[in-house]
Design a protein around this motif. Sequence first.
Motif, PDB file in Angstrom:
ATOM      1  N   LEU A 106       0.833  -1.210   0.000  1.00 29.96           N
ATOM      2  CA  LEU A 106       0.000   0.000   0.000  1.00 29.96           C
ATOM      3  C   LEU A 106       0.864   1.256   0.000  1.00 29.96           C
ATOM      4  CD1 LEU A 106      -2.758  -1.094   2.546  1.00 29.96           C
ATOM      5  CD2 LEU A 106      -2.803  -1.235   0.043  1.00 29.96           C
ATOM      6  N   ALA A 107       1.975   1.225   0.736  1.00 32.81           N
ATOM      7  CA  ALA A 107       2.874   2.381   0.770  1.00 32.81           C
ATOM      8  C   ALA A 107       3.495   2.627  -0.602  1.00 32.81           C
ATOM      9  CB  ALA A 107       3.964   2.168   1.816  1.00 32.81           C
ATOM     10  N   ALA A 108       3.865   1.553  -1.311  1.00 34.53           N
ATOM     11  CA  ALA A 108       4.439   1.699  -2.651  1.00 34.53           C
ATOM     12  C   ALA A 108       3.401   2.280  -3.607  1.00 34.53           C
ATOM     13  CB  ALA A 108       4.940   0.347  -3.162  1.00 34.53           C
ATOM     14  N   ALA A 109       2.153   1.857  -3.478  1.00 35.54           N
ATOM     15  CA  ALA A 109       1.092   2.404  -4.329  1.00 35.54           C
ATOM     16  C   ALA A 109       0.903   3.895  -4.059  1.00 35.54           C
ATOM     17  CB  ALA A 109      -0.205   1.641  -4.088  1.00 35.54           C
ATOM     18  N   ARG A 110       0.898   4.268  -2.786  1.00 31.12           N
ATOM     19  CA  ARG A 110       0.723   5.689  -2.439  1.00 31.12           C
ATOM     20  C   ARG A 110       1.884   6.520  -2.969  1.00 31.12           C
ATOM     21  NH1 ARG A 110      -1.073   3.517   2.545  1.00 31.12           N
ATOM     22  NH2 ARG A 110       1.009   3.814   3.410  1.00 31.12           N
ATOM     23  N   SER A 111       3.110   6.046  -2.790  1.00 33.96           N
ATOM     24  CA  SER A 111       4.278   6.846  -3.170  1.00 33.96           C
ATOM     25  C   SER A 111       4.406   7.004  -4.683  1.00 33.96           C
ATOM     26  CB  SER A 111       5.557   6.214  -2.604  1.00 33.96           C
ATOM     27  OG  SER A 111       5.817   4.964  -3.216  1.00 33.96           O
ATOM     28  N   THR A 112       3.873   6.058  -5.443  1.00 32.85           N
ATOM     29  CA  THR A 112       3.963   6.133  -6.901  1.00 32.85           C
ATOM     30  C   THR A 112       2.692   6.678  -7.537  1.00 32.85           C
ATOM     31  OG1 THR A 112       3.180   3.839  -7.131  1.00 32.85           O
ATOM     32  CG2 THR A 112       5.573   4.196  -7.013  1.00 32.85           C
ATOM     33  N   GLY A 113       1.637   6.826  -6.743  1.00 28.56           N
ATOM     34  CA  GLY A 113       0.365   7.295  -7.274  1.00 28.56           C
ATOM     35  C   GLY A 113      -0.396   6.240  -8.049  1.00 28.56           C
ATOM     36  N   MET A 114      -0.071   4.968  -7.849  1.00 25.99           N
ATOM     37  CA  MET A 114      -0.754   3.905  -8.573  1.00 25.99           C
ATOM     38  C   MET A 114      -2.055   3.535  -7.876  1.00 25.99           C
ATOM     39  SD  MET A 114       0.630   0.180  -9.855  1.00 25.99           S
ATOM     40  CE  MET A 114       1.636   0.970 -11.118  1.00 25.99           C
ATOM     41  N   ALA A 115      -3.141   3.520  -8.620  1.00 30.97           N
ATOM     42  CA  ALA A 115      -4.437   3.143  -8.058  1.00 30.97           C
ATOM     43  C   ALA A 115      -4.415   1.688  -7.624  1.00 30.97           C
ATOM     44  CB  ALA A 115      -5.541   3.380  -9.080  1.00 30.97           C
ATOM     45  N   LEU A 116      -5.071   1.400  -6.504  1.00 32.56           N
ATOM     46  CA  LEU A 116      -5.039   0.042  -5.966  1.00 32.56           C
ATOM     47  C   LEU A 116      -5.694  -0.964  -6.906  1.00 32.56           C
ATOM     48  CD1 LEU A 116      -5.784   0.644  -2.174  1.00 32.56           C
ATOM     49  CD2 LEU A 116      -3.572   0.349  -3.313  1.00 32.56           C
ATOM     50  N   ASP A 117      -6.701  -0.521  -7.649  1.00 29.96           N
ATOM     51  CA  ASP A 117      -7.360  -1.464  -8.551  1.00 29.96           C
ATOM     52  C   ASP A 117      -6.535  -1.748  -9.805  1.00 29.96           C
ATOM     53  OD1 ASP A 117      -7.714   0.894  -9.962  1.00 29.96           O
ATOM     54  OD2 ASP A 117      -9.898   0.838  -9.937  1.00 29.96           O
ATOM     55  N   ARG A 118      -5.339  -1.162  -9.888  1.00 30.61           N
ATOM     56  CA  ARG A 118      -4.399  -1.505 -10.959  1.00 30.61           C
ATOM     57  C   ARG A 118      -3.323  -2.483 -10.470  1.00 30.61           C
ATOM     58  NH1 ARG A 118      -1.323   3.006 -13.346  1.00 30.61           N
ATOM     59  NH2 ARG A 118      -0.696   1.345 -14.805  1.00 30.61           N
ATOM     60  N   ILE A 119      -3.464  -2.958  -9.243  1.00 31.91           N
ATOM     61  CA  ILE A 119      -2.507  -3.921  -8.694  1.00 31.91           C
ATOM     62  C   ILE A 119      -3.207  -5.259  -8.516  1.00 31.91           C
ATOM     63  CG2 ILE A 119      -0.987  -4.490  -6.767  1.00 31.91           C
ATOM     64  CD1 ILE A 119      -0.697  -1.495  -6.244  1.00 31.91           C
ATOM     65  N   ILE A 120      -2.730  -6.260  -9.230  1.00 35.57           N
ATOM     66  CA  ILE A 120      -3.253  -7.622  -9.118  1.00 35.57           C
ATOM     67  C   ILE A 120      -2.237  -8.446  -8.335  1.00 35.57           C
ATOM     68  CG2 ILE A 120      -3.982  -9.681 -10.379  1.00 35.57           C
ATOM     69  CD1 ILE A 120      -4.401  -7.837 -12.846  1.00 35.57           C
ATOM     70  N   LEU A 121      -2.685  -9.087  -7.275  1.00 28.16           N
ATOM     71  CA  LEU A 121      -1.811  -9.965  -6.509  1.00 28.16           C
ATOM     72  C   LEU A 121      -2.202 -11.410  -6.792  1.00 28.16           C
ATOM     73  CD1 LEU A 121      -1.427  -8.044  -3.133  1.00 28.16           C
ATOM     74  CD2 LEU A 121       0.271  -8.353  -4.935  1.00 28.16           C
ATOM     75  N   GLU A 122      -1.268 -12.160  -7.353  1.00 31.32           N
ATOM     76  CA  GLU A 122      -1.514 -13.544  -7.775  1.00 31.32           C
ATOM     77  C   GLU A 122      -0.915 -14.513  -6.758  1.00 31.32           C
ATOM     78  OE1 GLU A 122       0.020 -14.590 -11.562  1.00 31.32           O
ATOM     79  OE2 GLU A 122      -0.365 -12.643 -12.477  1.00 31.32           O
ATOM     80  N   VAL A 123      -1.716 -15.432  -6.284  1.00 29.15           N
ATOM     81  CA  VAL A 123      -1.186 -16.540  -5.494  1.00 29.15           C
ATOM     82  C   VAL A 123      -1.058 -17.733  -6.419  1.00 29.15           C
ATOM     83  CG1 VAL A 123      -3.509 -17.209  -4.698  1.00 29.15           C
ATOM     84  CG2 VAL A 123      -1.490 -18.039  -3.486  1.00 29.15           C
ATOM     85  N   THR A 124       0.111 -18.354  -6.426  1.00 28.94           N
ATOM     86  CA  THR A 124       0.309 -19.499  -7.288  1.00 28.94           C
ATOM     87  C   THR A 124      -0.253 -20.750  -6.641  1.00 28.94           C
ATOM     88  OG1 THR A 124       1.922 -20.895  -8.410  1.00 28.94           O
ATOM     89  CG2 THR A 124       2.649 -19.818  -6.376  1.00 28.94           C
TER      90      THR A 124
END
Length: 248
Positions: A106-124
């Motif tokens: 979440l901190a990386a998203a805030r610092s880069t301005g990336m919207a959270l719904d543009r981050i997909i977290l994949e569990v293998t």
Amino acid sequence: MTSALSPSCAGCRTPLGFDITMAFQPILDLDRGHVFAHEALVRGTDGEGAGAVLARVTDDTRFAFDQLCRVRAVELAAALSLPGAVSINFMPNAVYEPAHCLGTTLAAARSTGMALDRIILEVTEGERVADAGHLRRILDTYKRSGLVTAIDDFGAGYSGLNLLAEYQPDIIKLDMNLTRGIDGHRARQAIVAAIVQVCRALSITPIAEGVETAEEMRTLREIGIPLQQGYLFARPRTAALPEIAWPV
């Protein structure tokens, strides 16, 4: 509260001891003609592949590695202005407390301005998780936080349909062993078609991985999977936008 299958808080302080970078491979929406996302694939800073990098990760450094992968992927995606979302693999066995371990993402998203719904977290699916409840808590926490959740390598691992019965992610990525040669394999066609029907009923988006031939691409589209990823379209490129060969 820590999980019996994850590192303790002491493990959070163990440094990784080496640096990493990311290669990116696009996931295309063939119906709409745009890039749906890019998958971030770990690489060594001297060009080492994912296998060589993962071989250096120990039980003590698993948490640090997982966290660095997330941060590096988000930062590079933002720096490159990657179109679409960025899809990041994570290690469920490295997450001891879901909300706390999500903090750096979440901190990386805030610092880069990336919207959270543009981050997909994949569990293998290929990583065995003894505590299914722990995995569900992780995925629920991520989804509530506004992130997109995905199961990678679906159909090749330990959970499969049982996991879908307990938890419905936003996305499943079909394992390449299901998609490879599907144009000439009636059983695979039937299995994938059935999975697509399940996805529609549960409002899950399917993605086909490992697409290498035009015949595979066409068959998958006919079955109902326009989101595809593979060497037919682009090979991963380290810390750069890959060139895409759009089908004609």
